[in-house]
Design a protein around this motif. Structure first.
Motif, PDB file in Angstrom:
ATOM      1  N   ASN A 156       0.867  -1.181   0.000  1.00 23.34           N
ATOM      2  CA  ASN A 156       0.000   0.000   0.000  1.00 23.34           C
ATOM      3  C   ASN A 156       0.901   1.227   0.000  1.00 23.34           C
ATOM      4  O   ASN A 156       1.514   1.562   1.004  1.00 23.34           O
ATOM      5  CB  ASN A 156      -0.910  -0.002   1.233  1.00 23.34           C
ATOM      6  CG  ASN A 156      -1.859   1.178   1.234  1.00 23.34           C
ATOM      7  OD1 ASN A 156      -1.809   2.028   0.348  1.00 23.34           O
ATOM      8  ND2 ASN A 156      -2.714   1.232   2.237  1.00 23.34           N
ATOM      9  N   THR A 157       0.970   1.874  -1.138  1.00 25.92           N
ATOM     10  CA  THR A 157       1.826   3.061  -1.277  1.00 25.92           C
ATOM     11  C   THR A 157       1.031   4.347  -1.107  1.00 25.92           C
ATOM     12  O   THR A 157       1.529   5.418  -1.406  1.00 25.92           O
ATOM     13  CB  THR A 157       2.517   3.055  -2.651  1.00 25.92           C
ATOM     14  OG1 THR A 157       1.510   3.053  -3.668  1.00 25.92           O
ATOM     15  CG2 THR A 157       3.434   1.852  -2.800  1.00 25.92           C
ATOM     16  N   THR A 158      -0.212   4.230  -0.622  1.00 31.44           N
ATOM     17  CA  THR A 158      -1.066   5.404  -0.466  1.00 31.44           C
ATOM     18  C   THR A 158      -1.171   5.801   1.006  1.00 31.44           C
ATOM     19  O   THR A 158      -0.757   5.072   1.899  1.00 31.44           O
ATOM     20  CB  THR A 158      -2.489   5.126  -1.010  1.00 31.44           C
ATOM     21  OG1 THR A 158      -3.133   4.194  -0.134  1.00 31.44           O
ATOM     22  CG2 THR A 158      -2.428   4.559  -2.425  1.00 31.44           C
ATOM     23  N   ALA A 159      -1.799   6.945   1.257  1.00 28.53           N
ATOM     24  CA  ALA A 159      -1.990   7.446   2.618  1.00 28.53           C
ATOM     25  C   ALA A 159      -3.303   6.959   3.229  1.00 28.53           C
ATOM     26  O   ALA A 159      -3.649   7.339   4.339  1.00 28.53           O
ATOM     27  CB  ALA A 159      -1.951   8.965   2.624  1.00 28.53           C
ATOM     28  N   SER A 160      -4.036   6.090   2.519  1.00 31.49           N
ATOM     29  CA  SER A 160      -5.306   5.596   3.055  1.00 31.49           C
ATOM     30  C   SER A 160      -5.264   4.072   3.206  1.00 31.49           C
ATOM     31  O   SER A 160      -4.473   3.376   2.563  1.00 31.49           O
ATOM     32  CB  SER A 160      -6.465   6.005   2.139  1.00 31.49           C
ATOM     33  OG  SER A 160      -6.251   5.500   0.837  1.00 31.49           O
ATOM     34  N   VAL A 161      -6.129   3.550   4.061  1.00 29.87           N
ATOM     35  CA  VAL A 161      -6.228   2.108   4.298  1.00 29.87           C
ATOM     36  C   VAL A 161      -6.790   1.432   3.052  1.00 29.87           C
ATOM     37  O   VAL A 161      -7.714   1.956   2.417  1.00 29.87           O
ATOM     38  CB  VAL A 161      -7.137   1.825   5.519  1.00 29.87           C
ATOM     39  CG1 VAL A 161      -7.356   0.336   5.699  1.00 29.87           C
ATOM     40  CG2 VAL A 161      -6.538   2.441   6.773  1.00 29.87           C
ATOM     41  N   GLN A 162      -6.228   0.259   2.700  1.00 29.01           N
ATOM     42  CA  GLN A 162      -6.722  -0.507   1.554  1.00 29.01           C
ATOM     43  C   GLN A 162      -7.189  -1.878   2.027  1.00 29.01           C
ATOM     44  O   GLN A 162      -6.516  -2.512   2.851  1.00 29.01           O
ATOM     45  CB  GLN A 162      -5.632  -0.699   0.508  1.00 29.01           C
ATOM     46  CG  GLN A 162      -5.274   0.544  -0.251  1.00 29.01           C
ATOM     47  CD  GLN A 162      -4.282   0.257  -1.376  1.00 29.01           C
ATOM     48  OE1 GLN A 162      -3.670  -0.797  -1.427  1.00 29.01           O
ATOM     49  NE2 GLN A 162      -4.135   1.206  -2.284  1.00 29.01           N
ATOM     50  N   THR A 163      -8.319  -2.332   1.501  1.00 35.41           N
ATOM     51  CA  THR A 163      -8.816  -3.683   1.756  1.00 35.41           C
ATOM     52  C   THR A 163      -8.744  -4.443   0.447  1.00 35.41           C
ATOM     53  O   THR A 163      -9.312  -4.019  -0.565  1.00 35.41           O
ATOM     54  CB  THR A 163     -10.265  -3.658   2.280  1.00 35.41           C
ATOM     55  OG1 THR A 163     -10.293  -2.907   3.492  1.00 35.41           O
ATOM     56  CG2 THR A 163     -10.759  -5.073   2.539  1.00 35.41           C
ATOM     57  N   ILE A 164      -8.040  -5.578   0.468  1.00 37.29           N
ATOM     58  CA  ILE A 164      -7.829  -6.359  -0.746  1.00 37.29           C
ATOM     59  C   ILE A 164      -8.534  -7.698  -0.578  1.00 37.29           C
ATOM     60  O   ILE A 164      -8.232  -8.458   0.357  1.00 37.29           O
ATOM     61  CB  ILE A 164      -6.326  -6.568  -0.999  1.00 37.29           C
ATOM     62  CG1 ILE A 164      -5.645  -5.201  -1.139  1.00 37.29           C
ATOM     63  CG2 ILE A 164      -6.092  -7.448  -2.218  1.00 37.29           C
ATOM     64  CD1 ILE A 164      -4.157  -5.242  -1.036  1.00 37.29           C
ATOM     65  N   PRO A 165      -9.487  -8.042  -1.461  1.00 33.45           N
ATOM     66  CA  PRO A 165     -10.174  -9.330  -1.357  1.00 33.45           C
ATOM     67  C   PRO A 165      -9.241 -10.490  -1.740  1.00 33.45           C
ATOM     68  O   PRO A 165      -8.380 -10.347  -2.608  1.00 33.45           O
ATOM     69  CB  PRO A 165     -11.330  -9.203  -2.346  1.00 33.45           C
ATOM     70  CG  PRO A 165     -10.893  -8.148  -3.314  1.00 33.45           C
ATOM     71  CD  PRO A 165      -9.964  -7.235  -2.571  1.00 33.45           C
ATOM     72  N   LEU A 166      -9.410 -11.621  -1.064  1.00 33.04           N
ATOM     73  CA  LEU A 166      -8.608 -12.818  -1.340  1.00 33.04           C
ATOM     74  C   LEU A 166      -9.514 -13.935  -1.837  1.00 33.04           C
ATOM     75  O   LEU A 166     -10.653 -14.075  -1.378  1.00 33.04           O
ATOM     76  CB  LEU A 166      -7.881 -13.272  -0.073  1.00 33.04           C
ATOM     77  CG  LEU A 166      -6.898 -12.283   0.544  1.00 33.04           C
ATOM     78  CD1 LEU A 166      -6.380 -12.812   1.872  1.00 33.04           C
ATOM     79  CD2 LEU A 166      -5.746 -12.009  -0.407  1.00 33.04           C
ATOM     80  N   SER A 167      -8.995 -14.762  -2.743  1.00 36.42           N
ATOM     81  CA  SER A 167      -9.791 -15.860  -3.285  1.00 36.42           C
ATOM     82  C   SER A 167      -9.384 -17.218  -2.712  1.00 36.42           C
ATOM     83  O   SER A 167      -9.876 -18.237  -3.151  1.00 36.42           O
ATOM     84  CB  SER A 167      -9.670 -15.891  -4.814  1.00 36.42           C
ATOM     85  OG  SER A 167      -8.314 -16.100  -5.170  1.00 36.42           O
ATOM     86  N   GLY A 168      -8.482 -17.221  -1.749  1.00 44.13           N
ATOM     87  CA  GLY A 168      -8.043 -18.481  -1.165  1.00 44.13           C
ATOM     88  C   GLY A 168      -7.645 -18.293   0.282  1.00 44.13           C
ATOM     89  O   GLY A 168      -7.860 -17.235   0.873  1.00 44.13           O
TER      90      GLY A 168
END
Length: 194
Positions: A156-168
């Motif tokens: 995450n190279t941004t200043a905000s929180v990121q949520t990344i979905p996972l498929s496994g």
């Protein structure tokens, strides 16, 4: 007898000047019982199984054990052929800490033998006291995994929180299961292992 629930039969210890000491303990530091090995400063010590076993060349074996040390240092181990003292695997150094570590290591012997022996090594620059438990060797079949295609690396190279979905279902580097999604705080990264 790699679980040491009531004794340490089948295991021995050697050090220069007969200074290696082994004692069975059950004070809760590891599981129901464990073996503590001590080799005083300035002496090299070995801890080994006395009941020999069979290993086959190029077969894969998984060595697992629990370890607890008197300092954050290392121990080493290898497998050797007691019939001629030839090394079946290279000597491998592994981490020891003042908190429990459950180690796993894949070994592939370079020769056939019916007289294999597992030996752990302690040296002054390594660790002087180590507790071992749950030592287990089992034959396994593994397939090489390309870490670039099977494991995930998120940044995450941004200043905000990121949520990344996972498929496994994955493991993080601390061996915690991660599934559903992974949350990355600003300017952080996460490695997930398939």
């Amino acid at each position: 007898n790699g679980s040491f629930n009531s004794n340490f039969d089948g295991w021995g210890c050697w050090a220069q000047n007969n200074t290696c000491n082994t004692v069975w303990q059950n004070n809760g530091a590891l599981d129901a019982g464990y073996l503590k090995i001590t080799s005083p400063m300035n002496y090299f010590g070995e801890f080994f199984n006395t009941q020999l076993f069979t290993m086959q060349q190029n077969k894969q074996y998984l060595l697992t054990y629990s370890v607890l040390g008197d300092a954050n240092k290392i121990i080493a181990f290898n497998f050797q052929d007691r019939s001629n003292w030839a090394q079946l695997t290279q000597r491998t150094k592994k981490e020891v800490a003042t908190t429990r570590i459950n180690q796993k290591y894949l070994v592939v012997p370079n020769a056939n033998t019916s007289a294999a022996q597992l030996t752990f090594y302690m040296a002054p620059e390594f660790v002087n006291s180590v507790s071992l438990d749950n030592i287990k060797l089992q034959e396994v079949n593994t397939t090489a995994v390309d870490p670039l295609t099977q494991n995930l690396f998120y940044v995450n190279t941004t200043a905000s929180v990121q949520t990344i979905p996972l498929s496994g279902i994955y493991l993080d580097v601390d061996s915690n299961f991660v599934y559903g999604s992974v949350i990355l705080q600003p300017f952080t990264s996460k490695i997930l292992i398939a």
